[in-house]
Design a protein around this motif. Structure first.
Motif, short mmCIF file in Angstrom:
data_model
loop_
_atom_site.label_atom_id
_atom_site.label_comp_id
_atom_site.label_asym_id
_atom_site.label_seq_id
_atom_site.Cartn_x
_atom_site.Cartn_y
_atom_site.Cartn_z
N VAL A 1 -61.13 -26.69 -19.27
CA VAL A 1 -60.89 -25.66 -18.26
C VAL A 1 -59.48 -25.08 -18.41
O VAL A 1 -59.28 -23.86 -18.34
N PHE A 2 -58.52 -25.95 -18.65
CA PHE A 2 -57.14 -25.51 -18.85
C PHE A 2 -57.05 -24.54 -20.02
O PHE A 2 -56.41 -23.49 -19.94
N THR A 3 -57.73 -24.86 -21.11
CA THR A 3 -57.71 -24.00 -22.30
C THR A 3 -58.35 -22.65 -22.01
O THR A 3 -57.85 -21.61 -22.47
N VAL A 4 -59.43 -22.64 -21.26
CA VAL A 4 -60.07 -21.37 -20.89
C VAL A 4 -59.11 -20.53 -20.04
O VAL A 4 -58.97 -19.32 -20.26
N ILE A 5 -58.42 -21.15 -19.10
CA ILE A 5 -57.48 -20.43 -18.23
C ILE A 5 -56.33 -19.86 -19.06
O ILE A 5 -55.94 -18.70 -18.88
N VAL A 6 -55.80 -20.65 -19.98
CA VAL A 6 -54.72 -20.16 -20.86
C VAL A 6 -55.22 -18.98 -21.68
O VAL A 6 -54.55 -17.95 -21.80
N SER A 7 -56.42 -19.10 -22.23
CA SER A 7 -56.98 -18.03 -23.05
C SER A 7 -57.22 -16.76 -22.24
O SER A 7 -57.01 -15.65 -22.75
N LEU A 8 -57.63 -16.90 -21.00
CA LEU A 8 -57.81 -15.72 -20.15
C LEU A 8 -56.48 -15.00 -19.94
O LEU A 8 -56.42 -13.77 -19.99
N GLY A 9 -55.43 -15.76 -19.70
CA GLY A 9 -54.11 -15.14 -19.55
C GLY A 9 -53.67 -14.43 -20.82
O GLY A 9 -53.11 -13.34 -20.78
N GLN A 10 -53.97 -15.04 -21.97
CA GLN A 10 -53.61 -14.43 -23.25
C GLN A 10 -54.46 -13.21 -23.55
O GLN A 10 -54.04 -12.32 -24.29
N LEU A 11 -55.65 -13.14 -22.98
CA LEU A 11 -56.53 -11.98 -23.14
C LEU A 11 -56.11 -10.84 -22.21
O LEU A 11 -56.01 -9.68 -22.62
N ILE A 12 -55.83 -11.17 -20.98
CA ILE A 12 -55.52 -10.17 -19.96
C ILE A 12 -54.13 -9.57 -20.17
O ILE A 12 -53.92 -8.38 -19.96
N GLY A 13 -53.17 -10.41 -20.59
CA GLY A 13 -51.78 -9.95 -20.72
C GLY A 13 -51.59 -8.73 -21.60
O GLY A 13 -51.07 -7.70 -21.13
N PRO A 14 -51.99 -8.76 -22.86
CA PRO A 14 -51.79 -7.57 -23.70
C PRO A 14 -52.59 -6.36 -23.21
O PRO A 14 -52.11 -5.23 -23.31
N ALA A 15 -53.79 -6.59 -22.68
CA ALA A 15 -54.57 -5.46 -22.16
C ALA A 15 -53.87 -4.84 -20.96
O ALA A 15 -53.79 -3.61 -20.85
N ALA A 16 -53.33 -5.67 -20.08
CA ALA A 16 -52.59 -5.15 -18.92
C ALA A 16 -51.34 -4.40 -19.36
O ALA A 16 -51.01 -3.35 -18.81
N ALA A 17 -50.65 -4.93 -20.39
CA ALA A 17 -49.47 -4.25 -20.90
C ALA A 17 -49.82 -2.88 -21.48
O ALA A 17 -49.13 -1.90 -21.25
N GLY A 18 -50.92 -2.82 -22.21
CA GLY A 18 -51.37 -1.54 -22.77
C GLY A 18 -51.72 -0.55 -21.67
O GLY A 18 -51.39 0.63 -21.75
N LEU A 19 -52.37 -1.05 -20.64
CA LEU A 19 -52.72 -0.19 -19.51
C LEU A 19 -51.48 0.34 -18.81
O LEU A 19 -51.37 1.53 -18.50
N MET A 20 -50.52 -0.55 -18.60
CA MET A 20 -49.26 -0.13 -17.95
C MET A 20 -48.49 0.86 -18.83
O MET A 20 -47.93 1.84 -18.35
N ALA A 21 -48.44 0.61 -20.14
CA ALA A 21 -47.73 1.50 -21.04
C ALA A 21 -48.40 2.86 -21.11
O ALA A 21 -47.72 3.89 -21.22
N GLY A 22 -49.73 2.87 -21.00
CA GLY A 22 -50.44 4.13 -21.07
C GLY A 22 -50.30 4.99 -19.82
O GLY A 22 -50.44 6.20 -19.87
N THR A 23 -49.95 4.35 -18.70
CA THR A 23 -49.80 5.11 -17.45
C THR A 23 -48.37 5.44 -17.14
O THR A 23 -48.09 6.17 -16.21
N ALA A 24 -47.43 4.89 -17.92
CA ALA A 24 -46.01 5.12 -17.63
C ALA A 24 -45.53 6.42 -18.23
O ALA A 24 -46.06 7.01 -19.09
#
Length: 145
Positions: free
Chosen positions: A122-145
């Motif tokens: 479960v810990f590994t899945v949670i870590v992987s979700l953060g690693q998946l969401i982080g770059p996508a969120a950064a791209g989204l933020m960079a695209g709207t800035a």
């Protein structure tokens, strides 16, 4: 939950720092230096961090790492040099190592022998979700800035 948030923050910051480096005129070599600086402090300190976490409370190291990650986030608002960005990434890597080692220790210490594999899964899945969401969120933020 804290693990997912910290992983998301770290893995959102890493590509965002590359954008910031380009905006201050970093060349390809300097981008590589900034990216590799992430391991500059954590690599030589990893074993010691593990020992410190075993000796003292894991929660203090989660707090210290999270605080360091937050301070790096704030500092990036003011950094306008390649060397400053590299230094920020060294401290981001240290904060990441503090939190990862401490949370792994928490998982191991709070699980019974029988449930340890499942909890680390479960810990590994949670870590992987953060690693998946982080770059996508950064791209989204960079695209709207």
């Amino acid at each position: 939950m804290i693990t997912a948030l910290l992983q998301t923050a770290v893995y959102a910051l890493r590509p965002m720092v590359s954008y910031q480096a380009i905006s201050v005129g970093a060349d390809a070599f300097e981008l590589g230096l900034i990216a590799s600086a992430f391991a500059l402090l954590s690599l030589p300190l990893a074993v010691s961090i593990g020992r410190w976490v075993d000796r003292w409370s894991e929660s203090w190291f989660v707090i210290a790492g999270a605080t360091l990650i937050f301070l790096v986030c704030v500092s990036l608002l003011f950094i306008d040099s390649v060397w400053g960005l590299a230094l920020s990434q060294a401290f981001l890597g240290l904060g990441h190592s503090l939190t990862v080692i401490a949370t792994q220790t928490l998982v191991a210490n709070q699980a019974s022998r029988e449930s340890r594999d499942g909890r680390f899964g479960v810990f590994t899945v949670i870590v992987s979700l953060g690693q998946l969401i982080g770059p996508a969120a950064a791209g989204l933020m960079a695209g709207t800035a």
